[in-house]
Motif scaffolding. Structure first.
Motif, PDB file in Angstrom:
ATOM      1  N   MET A   1       0.641 -63.727 -73.990  1.00 33.97           N
ATOM      2  CA  MET A   1      -0.621 -62.981 -74.559  1.00 33.97           C
ATOM      3  C   MET A   1      -0.451 -61.391 -75.001  1.00 33.97           C
ATOM      4  O   MET A   1       0.507 -60.553 -74.259  1.00 33.97           O
ATOM      5  CB  MET A   1      -1.725 -63.101 -73.579  1.00 33.97           C
ATOM      6  CG  MET A   1      -2.929 -62.385 -74.024  1.00 33.97           C
ATOM      7  SD  MET A   1      -4.377 -62.324 -72.747  1.00 33.97           S
ATOM      8  CE  MET A   1      -4.694 -64.034 -72.422  1.00 33.97           C
ATOM      9  N   ILE A   2      -0.668 -61.102 -76.211  1.00 37.51           N
ATOM     10  CA  ILE A   2      -0.216 -59.576 -76.659  1.00 37.51           C
ATOM     11  C   ILE A   2      -1.758 -58.915 -76.350  1.00 37.51           C
ATOM     12  O   ILE A   2      -2.662 -59.211 -75.909  1.00 37.51           O
ATOM     13  CB  ILE A   2      -0.192 -59.726 -78.237  1.00 37.51           C
ATOM     14  CG1 ILE A   2      -1.313 -59.995 -78.868  1.00 37.51           C
ATOM     15  CG2 ILE A   2       1.148 -60.576 -78.553  1.00 37.51           C
ATOM     16  CD1 ILE A   2      -1.050 -59.740 -80.395  1.00 37.51           C
ATOM     17  N   SER A   3      -1.564 -57.767 -76.728  1.00 38.52           N
ATOM     18  CA  SER A   3      -2.612 -56.588 -76.439  1.00 38.52           C
ATOM     19  C   SER A   3      -2.810 -55.616 -77.588  1.00 38.52           C
ATOM     20  O   SER A   3      -2.014 -54.867 -77.712  1.00 38.52           O
ATOM     21  CB  SER A   3      -2.611 -55.892 -75.071  1.00 38.52           C
ATOM     22  OG  SER A   3      -3.606 -54.966 -74.912  1.00 38.52           O
ATOM     23  N   LEU A   4      -3.691 -55.785 -78.769  1.00 40.73           N
ATOM     24  CA  LEU A   4      -3.841 -54.813 -79.535  1.00 40.73           C
ATOM     25  C   LEU A   4      -5.242 -54.858 -79.912  1.00 40.73           C
ATOM     26  O   LEU A   4      -6.136 -55.765 -79.514  1.00 40.73           O
ATOM     27  CB  LEU A   4      -3.111 -55.567 -80.923  1.00 40.73           C
ATOM     28  CG  LEU A   4      -1.570 -55.762 -80.809  1.00 40.73           C
ATOM     29  CD1 LEU A   4      -1.292 -56.608 -81.995  1.00 40.73           C
ATOM     30  CD2 LEU A   4      -0.897 -54.247 -80.881  1.00 40.73           C
ATOM     31  N   THR A   5      -5.831 -53.708 -80.760  1.00 40.38           N
ATOM     32  CA  THR A   5      -7.018 -53.647 -81.141  1.00 40.38           C
ATOM     33  C   THR A   5      -7.006 -53.731 -82.809  1.00 40.38           C
ATOM     34  O   THR A   5      -6.060 -53.643 -83.324  1.00 40.38           O
ATOM     35  CB  THR A   5      -7.771 -52.450 -80.786  1.00 40.38           C
ATOM     36  OG1 THR A   5      -6.813 -51.289 -81.353  1.00 40.38           O
ATOM     37  CG2 THR A   5      -7.610 -52.177 -79.122  1.00 40.38           C
ATOM     38  N   VAL A   6      -8.312 -54.286 -83.253  1.00 39.58           N
ATOM     39  CA  VAL A   6      -8.536 -54.018 -84.584  1.00 39.58           C
ATOM     40  C   VAL A   6      -8.105 -52.847 -85.083  1.00 39.58           C
ATOM     41  O   VAL A   6      -7.430 -52.564 -86.242  1.00 39.58           O
ATOM     42  CB  VAL A   6      -9.876 -54.511 -84.891  1.00 39.58           C
ATOM     43  CG1 VAL A   6     -10.189 -53.974 -86.533  1.00 39.58           C
ATOM     44  CG2 VAL A   6      -9.989 -56.149 -84.693  1.00 39.58           C
ATOM     45  N   LYS A   7      -8.174 -51.721 -84.603  1.00 47.31           N
ATOM     46  CA  LYS A   7      -8.014 -50.319 -84.975  1.00 47.31           C
ATOM     47  C   LYS A   7      -6.580 -50.399 -85.245  1.00 47.31           C
ATOM     48  O   LYS A   7      -6.037 -49.672 -86.249  1.00 47.31           O
ATOM     49  CB  LYS A   7      -8.630 -49.256 -84.166  1.00 47.31           C
ATOM     50  CG  LYS A   7      -8.129 -47.729 -84.561  1.00 47.31           C
ATOM     51  CD  LYS A   7      -8.779 -46.722 -83.731  1.00 47.31           C
ATOM     52  CE  LYS A   7      -8.476 -45.370 -84.173  1.00 47.31           C
ATOM     53  NZ  LYS A   7      -9.138 -44.194 -83.430  1.00 47.31           N
ATOM     54  N   GLU A   8      -5.617 -50.725 -84.046  1.00 43.95           N
ATOM     55  CA  GLU A   8      -4.239 -50.597 -84.178  1.00 43.95           C
ATOM     56  C   GLU A   8      -3.728 -51.527 -85.264  1.00 43.95           C
ATOM     57  O   GLU A   8      -2.837 -50.919 -86.188  1.00 43.95           O
ATOM     58  CB  GLU A   8      -3.650 -51.236 -82.773  1.00 43.95           C
ATOM     59  CG  GLU A   8      -3.797 -50.512 -81.647  1.00 43.95           C
ATOM     60  CD  GLU A   8      -2.988 -51.086 -80.295  1.00 43.95           C
ATOM     61  OE1 GLU A   8      -1.895 -50.553 -80.185  1.00 43.95           O
ATOM     62  OE2 GLU A   8      -3.578 -51.814 -79.781  1.00 43.95           O
ATOM     63  N   ILE A   9      -4.292 -52.727 -85.441  1.00 40.08           N
ATOM     64  CA  ILE A   9      -3.724 -53.523 -86.698  1.00 40.08           C
ATOM     65  C   ILE A   9      -3.865 -52.830 -87.952  1.00 40.08           C
ATOM     66  O   ILE A   9      -3.141 -53.016 -88.727  1.00 40.08           O
ATOM     67  CB  ILE A   9      -4.566 -54.706 -86.451  1.00 40.08           C
ATOM     68  CG1 ILE A   9      -4.014 -55.664 -85.188  1.00 40.08           C
ATOM     69  CG2 ILE A   9      -4.120 -55.581 -87.616  1.00 40.08           C
ATOM     70  CD1 ILE A   9      -4.780 -56.876 -84.884  1.00 40.08           C
ATOM     71  N   ALA A  10      -5.261 -52.419 -88.117  1.00 42.34           N
ATOM     72  CA  ALA A  10      -5.504 -51.915 -89.320  1.00 42.34           C
ATOM     73  C   ALA A  10      -4.530 -50.709 -89.524  1.00 42.34           C
ATOM     74  O   ALA A  10      -4.234 -50.439 -90.895  1.00 42.34           O
ATOM     75  CB  ALA A  10      -6.885 -51.450 -89.244  1.00 42.34           C
ATOM     76  N   LEU A 155       5.384 -60.942 -82.406  1.00 46.84           N
ATOM     77  CA  LEU A 155       3.984 -61.054 -81.936  1.00 46.84           C
ATOM     78  C   LEU A 155       3.311 -61.994 -80.672  1.00 46.84           C
ATOM     79  O   LEU A 155       2.072 -61.921 -80.558  1.00 46.84           O
ATOM     80  CB  LEU A 155       3.023 -61.284 -83.290  1.00 46.84           C
ATOM     81  CG  LEU A 155       2.976 -59.945 -84.174  1.00 46.84           C
ATOM     82  CD1 LEU A 155       2.714 -60.446 -85.651  1.00 46.84           C
ATOM     83  CD2 LEU A 155       2.494 -58.720 -83.520  1.00 46.84           C
ATOM     84  N   GLU A 156       4.275 -62.852 -80.410  1.00 42.30           N
ATOM     85  CA  GLU A 156       3.847 -63.672 -79.256  1.00 42.30           C
ATOM     86  C   GLU A 156       4.671 -63.070 -78.046  1.00 42.30           C
ATOM     87  O   GLU A 156       4.296 -63.670 -76.939  1.00 42.30           O
ATOM     88  CB  GLU A 156       4.635 -65.428 -79.537  1.00 42.30           C
ATOM     89  CG  GLU A 156       3.863 -65.912 -80.461  1.00 42.30           C
ATOM     90  CD  GLU A 156       4.761 -67.455 -80.803  1.00 42.30           C
ATOM     91  OE1 GLU A 156       3.954 -68.081 -81.373  1.00 42.30           O
ATOM     92  OE2 GLU A 156       5.772 -67.310 -80.327  1.00 42.30           O
ATOM     93  N   MET A 157       5.250 -62.090 -78.037  1.00 48.86           N
ATOM     94  CA  MET A 157       5.802 -61.361 -76.771  1.00 48.86           C
ATOM     95  C   MET A 157       4.865 -60.862 -75.964  1.00 48.86           C
ATOM     96  O   MET A 157       4.090 -60.108 -76.413  1.00 48.86           O
ATOM     97  CB  MET A 157       6.664 -60.425 -77.630  1.00 48.86           C
ATOM     98  CG  MET A 157       7.635 -59.359 -76.499  1.00 48.86           C
ATOM     99  SD  MET A 157       8.765 -58.444 -77.493  1.00 48.86           S
ATOM    100  CE  MET A 157       7.775 -57.545 -78.385  1.00 48.86           C
ATOM    101  N   PRO A 158       4.902 -60.978 -74.684  1.00 50.47           N
ATOM    102  CA  PRO A 158       4.005 -60.575 -73.478  1.00 50.47           C
ATOM    103  C   PRO A 158       4.242 -59.062 -73.533  1.00 50.47           C
ATOM    104  O   PRO A 158       5.329 -58.546 -73.965  1.00 50.47           O
ATOM    105  CB  PRO A 158       4.537 -61.336 -72.356  1.00 50.47           C
ATOM    106  CG  PRO A 158       5.236 -62.467 -72.880  1.00 50.47           C
ATOM    107  CD  PRO A 158       5.676 -62.294 -74.144  1.00 50.47           C
ATOM    108  N   ILE A 159       3.325 -58.265 -73.245  1.00 52.24           N
ATOM    109  CA  ILE A 159       3.294 -56.835 -73.500  1.00 52.24           C
ATOM    110  C   ILE A 159       4.421 -56.294 -72.197  1.00 52.24           C
ATOM    111  O   ILE A 159       4.870 -55.085 -72.476  1.00 52.24           O
ATOM    112  CB  ILE A 159       1.906 -56.172 -73.098  1.00 52.24           C
ATOM    113  CG1 ILE A 159       1.918 -54.706 -73.457  1.00 52.24           C
ATOM    114  CG2 ILE A 159       1.399 -56.433 -71.584  1.00 52.24           C
ATOM    115  CD1 ILE A 159       2.044 -54.273 -74.863  1.00 52.24           C
TER     116      ILE A 159
END
Length: 462
Positions: A1-10, A155-159
C-alpha cells in the motif's frame, strides 16, 4: 500500500487544472486496469488499443478515488465533472512515469536494475532472496518490466521499502534508457548478451549497445555488474570510468567466480572464490543458473551483505512460474517446462544440462520456434544442432515452420524413428507426445512464448 495525497500527485505530474478542492484526499494505490482497482485508487487512463478514458465510470465504480485525465475537461461524463477529483495532464503515460519518479524519491530505497537477453527474471528472483536477508525488498512482479510496468511496480512499493528490484525489458533501441533514467539505479546488472529481439537490433553488438543503456541513469556512485567474459561488454564499459564495475563468470579473472559446480535434476550447488568452504545451493537445475546466482550475490555484497548471510535465503528462493520448472506428466513422466521464453543461447544451455540427467526412461525434447531473430532466423535455429546428441537424447520433436531447417539438419544424426516435425494445429503434436511418453520419461519443452508450447505443457500434465 502506498501513501500519497491528491495534492502530491497533482504537483508531481504538473496538473493543468485546479485540484485544491481535493488536496488532502488520500490515495493508496495506482493502476491503469479498472479490474485491479481497489477503494482509494488513482486511475490512470492510458491510450492504447483501447482508450482508458472511456472507462472512467467503471473505474469509479471499482473504487477509484481520483483519476488522471489528458482530454479536455468538457469530455468528462456529467456525473464526474464536479464531484470527483480529476487531475488533468498533457499525457497520462508521461504523468504515470513522473509520478513513479516522485514516489521513488519519496520512499528513497536503494534501486537495483536488472536487464539482459536471458535470465532477467531468474536473477531478479535470486537477487530478491539475497537482499531480503537484510532488507525490506520490493520487486517487479511477473514481467512488468516495460515503460508501463516499471512505473506501476514502483507505485506498488510499500512506503517502508528499503530496496526495490526493477527488471528492465526491451524490444527497441532507447527503451532501457527511458527506464534507467526514471529509476536511477544504485546497482545495475546485465545478465548476458544473447540473441533475443535480434531482429530489431541487427546483431549481438546492437543488443549489447541497447543493454548498456541501463548505465544511463546509474547514480554517480553506482555500480555496474556484468558478465566479465562477454567481450561485447568489455569494450563498452570502458566509457564508465567514473563508475564502479563488478564482474561475474566462470573465469578466475572475474570478481566472483565458481570453484566447483554440481548440477542435479532439482538442485545446483557450487562454491566460490569468495568463500571456498561454503557450498551454495540453488533449488533449480542448470549450470547456467550459477551465473545468475553470482550476479545476485555480487549485488548483495555491493549492498553490504556477505555470501555467508545470503546463501541460506538463496537456497530457498522461489522461481517465477514457467521458468525451468519440473512438473508431473502423464503416464508417470516428468516434464521440464521452459516454454516461456527462448533464444539460441538459452536453448542450447538448457539442452546441454538436460542431456546430462540420468533416468530409467527416455529423454525427449520438444523444441518450438524461436521468434524475433530476423534475417538470422535460419542460422540461429540451425546452431542448436550441436546441443542435440543422439547418444544422450532419445527423441527430438520439433514444432513450427522455423524449426524446419533444424529438422533437416538433424536427419544427419538422428534416425527417422526418433526425429519428428509438426506445424500448424497442435492437437496432432499433443496426441503424438501422449502416445510416446511412458513411466520415468523426461520431457523438455522449450520455445518462445509466442509459439505457445505452454498449451502443450498443460495438455501433458497429470
Amino acid at each position: 500500500m502506498i501513501s500519497l495525497t491528491v495534492k502530491e500527485i497533482a504537483t508531481a505530474v504538473g496538473a493543468l487544472n485546479d485540484t485544491n478542492k481535493w488536496s488532502d484526499q488520500a490515495i493508496i494505490s495506482v493502476d491503469f486496469d479498472t479490474r485491479k482497482l481497489v477503494k482509494g485508487s488513482l486511475f490512470v487512463p492510458l491510450i492504447g488499443s483501447n482508450d482508458g478514458h472511456n472507462f472512467i465510470l467503471k473505474a469509479i465504480e471499482n473504487g477509484a478515488r481520483a483519476s488522471l485525465w489528458s482530454k479536455p475537461l468538457k469530455e468528462l461524463p456529467p456525473e464526474v465533472e464536479n464531484d470527483f477529483p480529476i487531475i488533468q495532464v498533457k499525457d497520462t503515460l508521461k504523468a504515470l512515469q513522473d509520478l513513479a519518479k516522485y514516489y521513488l524519491a519519496k520512499v528513497n530505497p536503494k534501486v537495483v536494475g536488472i536487464t539482459g537477453s536471458n535470465g532477467k527474471t531468474t536473477t531478479k528472483d535470486m537477487t530478491d532472496a539475497v537482499l531480503s536477508s537484510q532488507y525490506r525488498v520490493h520487486k517487479t512482479r511477473g514481467n512488468f518490466n516495460n515503460h508501463i510496468g516499471l512505473p506501476i511496480t514502483i507505485l506498488e512499493m510499500p512506503i517502508d521499502t528499503e530496496v526495490v528490484i526493477l527488471e528492465m525489458g526491451m524490444s527497441q533501441v532507447g527503451e532501457i534508457k527511458v527506464l534507467s533514467d526514471l529509476a536511477e539505479p544504485d546497482v545495475a546488472i546485465i545478465t548476458m548478451i544473447g540473441e533475443s529481439h535480434i531482429e530489431f537490433f541487427g546483431s549481438r553488438a546492437g543488443i549489447a549497445d541497447a543493454k548498456m543503456e541501463i548505465s544511463s541513469g546509474l547514480k554517480e556512485d553506482g555500480v555496474l555488474i556484468y558478465p566479465g567474459e562477454e567481450s561485447l561488454l568489455q569494450d563498452r564499459v570502458a566509457f564508465l570510468a567514473d563508475k564502479q564495475l563488478k564482474t561475474f563468470g566462470s573465469s578466475t579473472k572475474n570478481d566472483l567466480y565458481p570453484l566447483s559446480i554440481d548440477a542435479q535434476m532439482n538442485q545446483t550447488s557450487f562454491t566460490t572464490n569468495e568463500n571456498p568452504n561454503l557450498t551454495i545451493s540453488l533449488p533449480v537445475l542448470g549450470t547456467y543458473n550459477v551465473n545468475n546466482a553470482l550476479a545476485a550475490l555480487t549485488a548483495g555484497m555491493v549492498l553490504g551483505i556477505s555470501i555467508e548471510k545470503s546463501a541460506p535465503k538463496l537456497a530457498q528462493f522461489q522461481l517465477t512460474k514457467n521458468r525451468t520448472e519440473w512438473l508431473s506428466g502423464l503416464n508417470g513422466s516428468s516434464i521440464l517446462n521452459d516454454a516461456y521464453n527462448a533464444n539460441p543461447t538459452a536453448m542450447k544451455a538448457v539442452l546441454d544440462n538436460f542431456s546430462t540427467f540420468k533416468n530409467k526412461g527416455k529423454k525427449i525434447v520438444v523444441l518450438g520456434d524461436m521468434l524475433e531473430l530476423g534475417e538470422q532466423t535460419s542460422e540461429l535455429h540451425l546452431s542448436v544442432k550441436d546441443s542435440l546428441d543422439p547418444n544422450q537424447i532419445d527423441k527430438v520433436i520439433l514444432y513450427g515452420d522455423k524449426m524446419n531447417v533444424l529438422y533437416e539438419a538433424l536427419k544427419e544424426t538422428f534416425n527417422e524413428e526418433n526425429l519428428f516435425h509438426f506445424t500448424g494445429d497442435k492437437e496432432p503434436l499433443i496426441r503424438f507426445i501422449k502416445n510416446e511418453i511412458g513411466p520415468e520419461d523426461y520431457i523438455l519443452l522449450k520455445s518462445s512464448l509466442g509459439t505457445d508450447l505452454l498449451s502443450v505443457v498443460r495438455a501433458l500434465q497429470m
